[in-house]
Design an enzyme around this catalytic site. Structure first.
Site, PDB file in Angstrom:
ATOM      1  N   SER A   1     -55.212 130.861  44.475  1.00 19.82           N
ATOM      2  CA  SER A   1     -55.297 129.690  43.607  1.00 19.82           C
ATOM      3  C   SER A   1     -56.739 129.260  43.442  1.00 19.82           C
ATOM      4  CB  SER A   1     -54.480 128.543  44.200  1.00 19.82           C
ATOM      5  OG  SER A   1     -54.687 127.368  43.461  1.00 19.82           O
TER       6      SER A   1
ATOM      7  N   GLU B   1     -41.993 109.655  31.193  1.00 20.87           N
ATOM      8  CA  GLU B   1     -40.774 109.377  30.452  1.00 20.87           C
ATOM      9  C   GLU B   1     -39.808 108.546  31.290  1.00 20.87           C
ATOM     10  OE1 GLU B   1     -39.599 112.530  27.890  1.00 20.87           O
ATOM     11  OE2 GLU B   1     -37.597 112.531  28.745  1.00 20.87           O
TER      12      GLU B   1
ATOM     13  N   HIS C   1     -46.213 114.947  24.103  1.00 20.27           N
ATOM     14  CA  HIS C   1     -45.438 113.925  24.814  1.00 20.27           C
ATOM     15  C   HIS C   1     -45.619 112.599  24.095  1.00 20.27           C
ATOM     16  CE1 HIS C   1     -43.979 111.312  27.985  1.00 20.27           C
ATOM     17  NE2 HIS C   1     -43.573 112.364  28.663  1.00 20.27           N
TER      18      HIS C   1
ATOM     19  N   HIS D   1     -48.958 118.136  25.874  1.00 16.42           N
ATOM     20  CA  HIS D   1     -48.400 117.972  27.208  1.00 16.42           C
ATOM     21  C   HIS D   1     -47.967 119.276  27.866  1.00 16.42           C
ATOM     22  CE1 HIS D   1     -46.404 116.032  30.509  1.00 16.42           C
ATOM     23  NE2 HIS D   1     -45.210 116.436  30.136  1.00 16.42           N
TER      24      HIS D   1
ATOM     25  N   LEU E   1     -50.727 110.716  31.128  1.00 19.70           N
ATOM     26  CA  LEU E   1     -49.294 110.595  30.868  1.00 19.70           C
ATOM     27  C   LEU E   1     -48.716 109.290  31.412  1.00 19.70           C
ATOM     28  CD1 LEU E   1     -46.775 112.206  29.870  1.00 19.70           C
ATOM     29  CD2 LEU E   1     -46.334 112.637  32.264  1.00 19.70           C
TER      30      LEU E   1
ATOM     31  N   PHE F   1     -33.121 110.512  31.701  1.00 23.67           N
ATOM     32  CA  PHE F   1     -34.310 111.088  31.089  1.00 23.67           C
ATOM     33  C   PHE F   1     -34.003 111.442  29.639  1.00 23.67           C
ATOM     34  CE2 PHE F   1     -38.375 113.133  32.553  1.00 23.67           C
ATOM     35  CZ  PHE F   1     -38.701 112.161  33.478  1.00 23.67           C
TER      36      PHE F   1
ATOM     37  N   ARG G   1     -39.010 121.419  25.210  1.00 24.77           N
ATOM     38  CA  ARG G   1     -38.523 121.301  26.586  1.00 24.77           C
ATOM     39  C   ARG G   1     -38.029 119.883  26.846  1.00 24.77           C
ATOM     40  NH1 ARG G   1     -40.846 119.147  31.355  1.00 24.77           N
ATOM     41  NH2 ARG G   1     -42.902 118.868  30.427  1.00 24.77           N
TER      42      ARG G   1
ATOM     43  N   GLN H   1     -45.664 121.261  23.168  1.00 16.90           N
ATOM     44  CA  GLN H   1     -45.018 119.949  23.223  1.00 16.90           C
ATOM     45  C   GLN H   1     -46.029 118.802  23.256  1.00 16.90           C
ATOM     46  OE1 GLN H   1     -42.605 118.490  26.823  1.00 16.90           O
ATOM     47  NE2 GLN H   1     -41.135 118.666  25.151  1.00 16.90           N
TER      48      GLN H   1
ATOM     49  N   ARG I   1     -38.184 114.716  23.036  1.00 14.41           N
ATOM     50  CA  ARG I   1     -39.618 114.412  22.906  1.00 14.41           C
ATOM     51  C   ARG I   1     -40.201 114.719  21.537  1.00 14.41           C
ATOM     52  NH1 ARG I   1     -41.784 116.429  28.816  1.00 14.41           N
ATOM     53  NH2 ARG I   1     -40.859 114.666  29.906  1.00 14.41           N
TER      54      ARG I   1
HETATM   55  C1  LIG Z   1     -48.752 114.658  33.668  1.00 15.71           C
HETATM   56  C2  LIG Z   1     -47.585 115.594  33.704  1.00 15.71           C
HETATM   57  C3  LIG Z   1     -46.340 115.141  34.112  1.00 15.71           C
HETATM   58  C4  LIG Z   1     -45.241 115.996  34.164  1.00 15.71           C
HETATM   59  N1  LIG Z   1     -44.038 115.509  34.570  1.00 15.71           N
HETATM   60  C5  LIG Z   1     -42.984 116.359  34.665  1.00 15.71           C
HETATM   61  C6  LIG Z   1     -41.710 115.901  35.145  1.00 15.71           C
HETATM   62  O1  LIG Z   1     -41.544 114.733  35.479  1.00 15.71           O
HETATM   63  N2  LIG Z   1     -40.704 116.791  35.247  1.00 15.71           N
HETATM   64  C7  LIG Z   1     -40.859 118.096  34.884  1.00 15.71           C
HETATM   65  O2  LIG Z   1     -39.902 118.841  35.010  1.00 15.71           O
HETATM   66  N3  LIG Z   1     -42.037 118.556  34.441  1.00 15.71           N
HETATM   67  C8  LIG Z   1     -43.102 117.724  34.315  1.00 15.71           C
HETATM   68  N4  LIG Z   1     -44.314 118.216  33.854  1.00 15.71           N
HETATM   69  C9  LIG Z   1     -44.493 119.632  33.626  1.00 15.71           C
HETATM   70  C10 LIG Z   1     -44.647 120.362  34.954  1.00 15.71           C
HETATM   71  O3  LIG Z   1     -45.356 119.547  35.868  1.00 15.71           O
HETATM   72  C11 LIG Z   1     -45.413 121.658  34.840  1.00 15.71           C
HETATM   73  O4  LIG Z   1     -44.968 122.381  33.757  1.00 15.71           O
HETATM   74  C12 LIG Z   1     -45.209 122.490  36.095  1.00 15.71           C
HETATM   75  O5  LIG Z   1     -45.512 121.746  37.229  1.00 15.71           O
HETATM   76  C13 LIG Z   1     -46.028 123.738  36.057  1.00 15.71           C
HETATM   77  O6  LIG Z   1     -45.965 124.350  37.325  1.00 15.71           O
HETATM   78  P1  LIG Z   1     -46.585 125.776  37.571  1.00 15.71           P
HETATM   79  O7  LIG Z   1     -46.297 126.118  38.964  1.00 15.71           O
HETATM   80  O8  LIG Z   1     -46.128 126.689  36.503  1.00 15.71           O
HETATM   81  O9  LIG Z   1     -48.141 125.586  37.331  1.00 15.71           O
HETATM   82  P2  LIG Z   1     -49.310 124.631  38.069  1.00 15.71           P
HETATM   83  O10 LIG Z   1     -48.673 123.685  38.961  1.00 15.71           O
HETATM   84  O11 LIG Z   1     -50.116 124.184  36.955  1.00 15.71           O
HETATM   85  O12 LIG Z   1     -50.040 125.683  38.938  1.00 15.71           O
HETATM   86  C14 LIG Z   1     -50.913 126.644  38.411  1.00 15.71           C
HETATM   87  C15 LIG Z   1     -51.582 127.360  39.544  1.00 15.71           C
HETATM   88  O13 LIG Z   1     -52.310 128.464  39.060  1.00 15.71           O
HETATM   89  C16 LIG Z   1     -53.582 128.477  39.624  1.00 15.71           C
HETATM   90  N5  LIG Z   1     -54.501 129.147  38.707  1.00 15.71           N
HETATM   91  C17 LIG Z   1     -54.649 128.932  37.390  1.00 15.71           C
HETATM   92  N6  LIG Z   1     -55.618 129.722  36.897  1.00 15.71           N
HETATM   93  C18 LIG Z   1     -56.087 130.462  37.918  1.00 15.71           C
HETATM   94  C19 LIG Z   1     -57.088 131.448  38.054  1.00 15.71           C
HETATM   95  N7  LIG Z   1     -57.848 131.860  37.018  1.00 15.71           N
HETATM   96  N8  LIG Z   1     -57.299 131.972  39.264  1.00 15.71           N
HETATM   97  C20 LIG Z   1     -56.586 131.569  40.332  1.00 15.71           C
HETATM   98  N9  LIG Z   1     -55.621 130.644  40.263  1.00 15.71           N
HETATM   99  C21 LIG Z   1     -55.375 130.099  39.082  1.00 15.71           C
HETATM  100  C22 LIG Z   1     -53.907 127.036  39.847  1.00 15.71           C
HETATM  101  O14 LIG Z   1     -54.896 126.887  40.820  1.00 15.71           O
HETATM  102  C23 LIG Z   1     -52.576 126.500  40.305  1.00 15.71           C
HETATM  103  O15 LIG Z   1     -52.410 126.712  41.678  1.00 15.71           O
HETATM  104  C24 LIG Z   1     -45.405 117.340  33.784  1.00 15.71           C
HETATM  105  C25 LIG Z   1     -46.645 117.796  33.353  1.00 15.71           C
HETATM  106  C26 LIG Z   1     -47.719 116.932  33.284  1.00 15.71           C
HETATM  107  C27 LIG Z   1     -49.005 117.418  32.711  1.00 15.71           C
END
Ligand SMILES: Cc1cc2nc3c(=O)[nH]c(=O)nc-3n(C[C@H](O)[C@H](O)[C@H](O)COP(=O)(O)OP(=O)(O)OC[C@H]3O[C@@H](n4cnc5c(N)ncnc54)[C@H](O)[C@@H]3O)c2cc1C
Ligand code: FES
Lengths: 329, 559
Positions: free
Chosen positions: B34, B242, B229, B337, B239, B114, B372, B227, B273
């Site tokens: 990461s 919701e 938001h 978003h 954000l 939601f 979504r 998307q 949304r």
């Molecule tokens: C403000 C906000 C609120 C949200 N609220 C909700 C909610 O209430 N409910 C819901 O279901 N969803 C919600 N979402 C959406 C949801 O949070 C995300 O879509 C989801 O958490 C993404 O998880 P992920 O594990 O795919 O990626 P992330 O959690 O974004 O993790 C990405 C990982 O990849 C690593 N990475 C990236 N690029 C590299 C690189 N080049 N080299 C090494 N490592 C790298 C990062 O370090 C990180 O560890 C929200 C999103 C936002 C922005």
């Protein structure tokens, strides 16, 4: 609006030199550099740093991601205290026309505002920070627990591991092995979880040296925590739980008892008996080890009077003890 | 250095850590990489909650239907069925791992409402659900002893004979490049919010993994589905969850009217949304907003509800705008978003490229289709993180270990060294980033049309030209962020291009894609996914993939 920000610059790759405070004085030279930025009234310290990094000096290293006190990346020293740059307003921190930011001297420096967080993560790992679920784990459904029990843990669950508490912890400053505020708060979170099976074992470990009893109540962690986790409160809760579980055979508990006993008997602290009682009366070695300190105190005229007097109105103090109840009734 | 593992997970957000845990359980040697410490990942920002149909009056079929309707019928129904039917076990499993979910009077898991959901099926921990899940999973991978390479930044994927076999990463603390060699790679690198400015996403959400996969030939799908938001804070774009509307908050226009009654009389503020974002955009465009914003009003909820269930957004409004939501509505606008599109996978997380799996926001299964639903993304990360962890472990066991890779590592070292040496000619990553983001928000936002998209494409091509002249303004070895920002900008430009090409291709309006020149949904022609591949440095190649329909034939969408 114009703001002035003074940044502690450092690169561990640069040759060693002077300027960095102990214990890193042999590390590379640290220097302070002043930047001017133009930002609105509500702007945060982090906005200023990003502004610098993007448009004035791309070599400025600073950790940040969320910009809203969620990811915990941006804790640093702001005017000499640990704080999150992303929620510290320039307006509130400008003193004599400037804000000073730097990597906290309590953590090994890496580059500019980026410090080595390894001590923080190691301590976290040391407290066994995961649930040891009670058996039997309910099949296909959740553990039934009252919501209040969950809300009790949420204070710690809100911790974003920014490290501000450890950076300014007085006890950590003198003992690098102290588990520290964040890790102990996390320890409480799992110990007090009604779903955890290892409560006793946890309390036993946390009562050992470098654990809950090493906290000196300086309150820095409570003050510095940007999320209201109040680690000290969690540490005090752990102490109480540990004593209730009978883990009293340690310097910390004995110290607390000796303290209470002295106050109950005389209305004040008997410093002469406090140390031996805390170490354990039979722990001759530790007592001998404290002798040099005692001589030094005597030489400086700081030795407590040999005859310990009671204060007037002692009865009223005793009645407080009676009211509180417990061991000292 | 070259390091060997069976499975390497690129990303340590919820998807990545869930995948790693599952692969570790399967008994293979697994590592997560990461670019920030795992708990700094953007998953921690999810406030609202996570969906599952557990309650007695709910069923996974209803959850699946809500999801499919929300997706504007672009989601693959077989994949949605898997997600909705497996959701309860994943939530229960998290509870067993220690997540401090909100409870009802009987001590059982409690829910909140939601958007786009016909039942209250969102499970939550205050307004820090993502953080609570992220920390629990981090604790679990510590417990499982998973190898973590934190603050390692991936610069390229290593492929051997058409299979994905590793990733080259910069160790930020030393500045050195290493090759992580593996039997299988799981892409879990999250979303690409920063391609737009403003965005609710953290500064690290630059779509790295999507671009890395695309560059080695893995197809991307549904990239036009971005998307917006409905409630992002004026200015900063932060954000406002919701969950606020879930708890009963109102959306008001300049004259204090709850305007959603004119657009979605049944669901009001809790319509899907895309619907709410479009309604706000119309209100603002027709002059019923203030400073390009409408208002989110919590006043009637009272301090008790606000401080107990929504403390974080209360704090944010106070911090960033100086507004106390207990007494004053806060200005909000639709803001970028989430990306529904991503690396195309099947329901086991497998991509079209052998050895490459993907899960979470960087993947497209597709369970979100055109739009979504709130609280379905955390669920997506867990269900498909788990599945890709299991499938990749199985796969990795069958591949032969490698001895090659040194040449590849060396070529990456040479490429990065050349980038560092590039002379300064006036272009900086920050300026290009800003130009890209504001242009995307303007031309490729809530409403789109052919002219705007063509202009966007042109701008992107110019930016790509200029990108060749961006210098790295830091020459140090240790923690060189200027270098990673330049690399990220490269990823973002590739992604922007795929978004615009896909949006141009889909000549209809569906979900998050609203084409003013093609305002109707057109099932006869467009009930299919747009799939995009890189094409040897030329314009990307586009083809299509059918939508899987199981039980729910497309209907008109009203809320
Ligand atoms: C403000 C906000 C609120 C949200 N609220 C909700 C909610 O209430 N409910 C819901 O279901 N969803 C919600 N979402 C959406 C949801 O949070 C995300 O879509 C989801 O958490 C993404 O998880 P992920 O594990 O795919 O990626 P992330 O959690 O974004 O993790 C990405 C990982 O990849 C690593 N990475 C990236 N690029 C590299 C690189 N080049 N080299 C090494 N490592 C790298 C990062 O370090 C990180 O560890 C929200 C999103 C936002 C922005
Ligand atoms: S940038 Fe995330 S806590 Fe400050």
């Amino acid at each position: 609006m114009k703001w002035t920000i003074v940044v502690g610059r450092y690169d561990k790759d640069q040759p060693a030199g002077s300027g960095y405070p102990p214990p890193f004085e042999s590390a590379a030279a640290k220097r302070y550099q002043t930047f001017e930025v133009d930002l609105p009234e509500h702007a945060m310290v982090l906005d200023a740093l990003i502004q610098v990094r993007e448009y004035q000096d791309e070599s400025l290293a600073v950790r940040c991601a969320c910009r809203s006190a969620i990811c915990g990346s941006c804790a640093m020293w702001i005017n000499g205290h640990a704080n999150l740059a992303c929620t510290s307003k320039l307006r509130d921190f400008t003193v004599d026309g400037k804000v000073t930011v730097e990597s906290p001297p309590s953590m090994p420096p890496i580059r500019d505002l980026v410090c080595d967080m390894t001590p923080f993560w190691q301590k976290n790992r040391q407290v066994r920070p995961w649930l040891e679920g009670k058996e039997p784990v309910p099949a296909g459904e959740e553990y039934r627990v009252p919501n209040a029990a969950m809300e009790n843990l949420i204070q710690e669950v809100g911790c974003i591991s920014c490290g501000a508490c450890l950076m300014d912890c007085e006890s950590f400053a003198v003992n690098q092995n102290f588990l520290g505020p964040a890790a102990l708060a996390k320890a409480y979170r799992y110990t007090a979880d009604p779903r955890d099976a290892e409560t006793r074992d946890r309390l036993k470990t946390y009562s050992e040296p470098d654990g809950v009893w090493d906290c000196t109540h300086c309150y820095e962690c409570v003050q510095q925590c940007p999320k209201g986790v109040a680690p000290l409160e969690q540490i005090l809760k752990l102490r109480r739980m540990a004593v209730e579980e009978g883990f009293t055979n340690n310097a910390g508990t004995r110290h607390a008892y000796a303290f209470a006993e002295s106050v109950k008997d005389s209305g004040r602290l008997n410093e002469l008996t406090l140390m031996p009682k805390s170490f354990g009366l039979l722990n001759i070695r530790a007592q001998l080890q404290s002798l040099p300190a005692a001589f030094n105190m005597a030489r400086a005229g700081k030795l407590p009077p040999l005859i310990h007097k009671k204060i007037p109105g002692l009865a009223r103090i005793k009645s407080i003890f009676a009211k509180v109840g417990g061991k000292f009734k | 250095m070259i390091l060997d593992h069976d499975v390497v997970v690129l990303g340590a957000g919820l998807a990545g850590m869930r995948a790693a845990l599952e692969a570790a359980r399967a008994g293979v040697k697994v590592a997560v990489v990461s670019k920030v410490h795992p708990v700094r990942s953007h998953s921690g920002a999810a406030q609202g909650g996570i969906n599952a149909a557990i309650g007695k009056d709910d069923s996974w079929e209803i959850h699946a239907f809500d999801t499919i309707k929300g997706s504007d019928y672009l989601a693959d129904q077989d994949a949605v069925e898997i997600m909705a039917s497996e959701a309860p076990r994943d939530i229960i499993e998290l509870e067993h791992m220690g997540v401090t979910f909100f409870r009802d009077d009987q001590g059982k898991l409690g829910t909140r409402a939601f958007g786009g959901a016909s039942k209250a099926r969102t499970y939550f921990v205050g307004d820090i659900t993502g953080q609570a899940l992220l920390y629990t999973l981090y604790d679990q991978i510590l417990k499982a002893g998973v190898q973590i390479y934190e603050e390692w930044f991936a610069t390229a994927l290593y492929t051997v004979e058409g299979a994905c076999r590793g990733a080259v990463c910069i160790d930020m603390l030393s500045g050195e490049l290493h090759l992580l060699r593996a039997g299988a790679i799981i892409m879990a690198s999250g979303g690409c919010g920063r391609v737009y400015e403003p965005s609710t996403n953290a500064l690290i959400c630059t779509g790295d993994g999507i671009a890395l996969a695309y560059r080695v030939g893995a197809p991307l799908m549904d990239m036009e589905m971005v998307q917006y938001h409905p409630t992002t804070l004026k200015g900063s774009g932060f954000l406002m969850t919701e969950a606020a509307r879930g708890e009963g908050a109102y959306l008001l226009n300049a004259s204090g009217e709850r305007f959603m009654q004119r657009y979605a009389p049944k669901m009001m503020e809790l319509a899907s949304r895309d619907v709410v974002s479009r309604s706000e955009t119309i209100e603002i465009a027709e002059g019923r907003g203030v400073d390009d914003c409408v208002f989110l009003d919590l006043r009637h909820l009272g301090p008790e509800v606000v401080m107990r269930k929504l403390p974080q957004i209360h704090e944010m409004a106070l911090d960033f705008l100086g507004i106390d939501m207990l007494t004053t509505p806060v200005p909000v606008r639709p803001g970028m978003h989430y990306i529904m599109g991503g690396i195309k996978t099947d329901a086991t997380g497998a991509t079209a490229m052998p050895g490459m799996y993907a899960a979470g926001e960087c993947a497209c299964v597709s369970v979100h289709g055109g739009n979504r639903l709130g609280a379905n993304s955390l669920l997506d990360t867990l269900v498909f993180g788990r599945r890709s962890g299991a499938a990749s472990a199985n796969y990795a066991r069958q591949v032969q270990p490698l001895t090659s890779g040194e040449d590849f590592l060396r070529s990456e070292q040479v490429r990065i060294a050349a980038l560092l040496e590039r002379p300064y000619e006036g272009e900086t990553h920050a300026r290009l980033r800003l130009e890209l983001g504001t242009m995307m928000d303007r031309n490729v936002g809530v409403y789109r049309d052919e002219a705007g998209l063509q202009a966007a494409l042109q701008t992107i091509q110019q930016l790509k030209q200029r990108y060749q002249h961006v210098a790295v303004g830091d020459k140090s070895r240790v923690y060189n962020q200027a270098l990673t920002f330049v690399l990220e900008l490269g990823y973002m430009l590739d992604i922007a291009e795929t978004i615009v090409y896909s949006a141009l291709t889909r000549t209809e309006s569906r979900g998050a894609q609203s084409r003013t020149d093609f305002p109707k949904r057109n099932d006869a022609e467009w009930l299919k996914h747009v799939v995009i591949h890189s094409h040897d440095g030329q314009a990307p190649a586009i083809d299509f993939s059918p939508v899987s329909i199981t039980k729910w034939p497309p209907q008109e969408r009203t809320y």
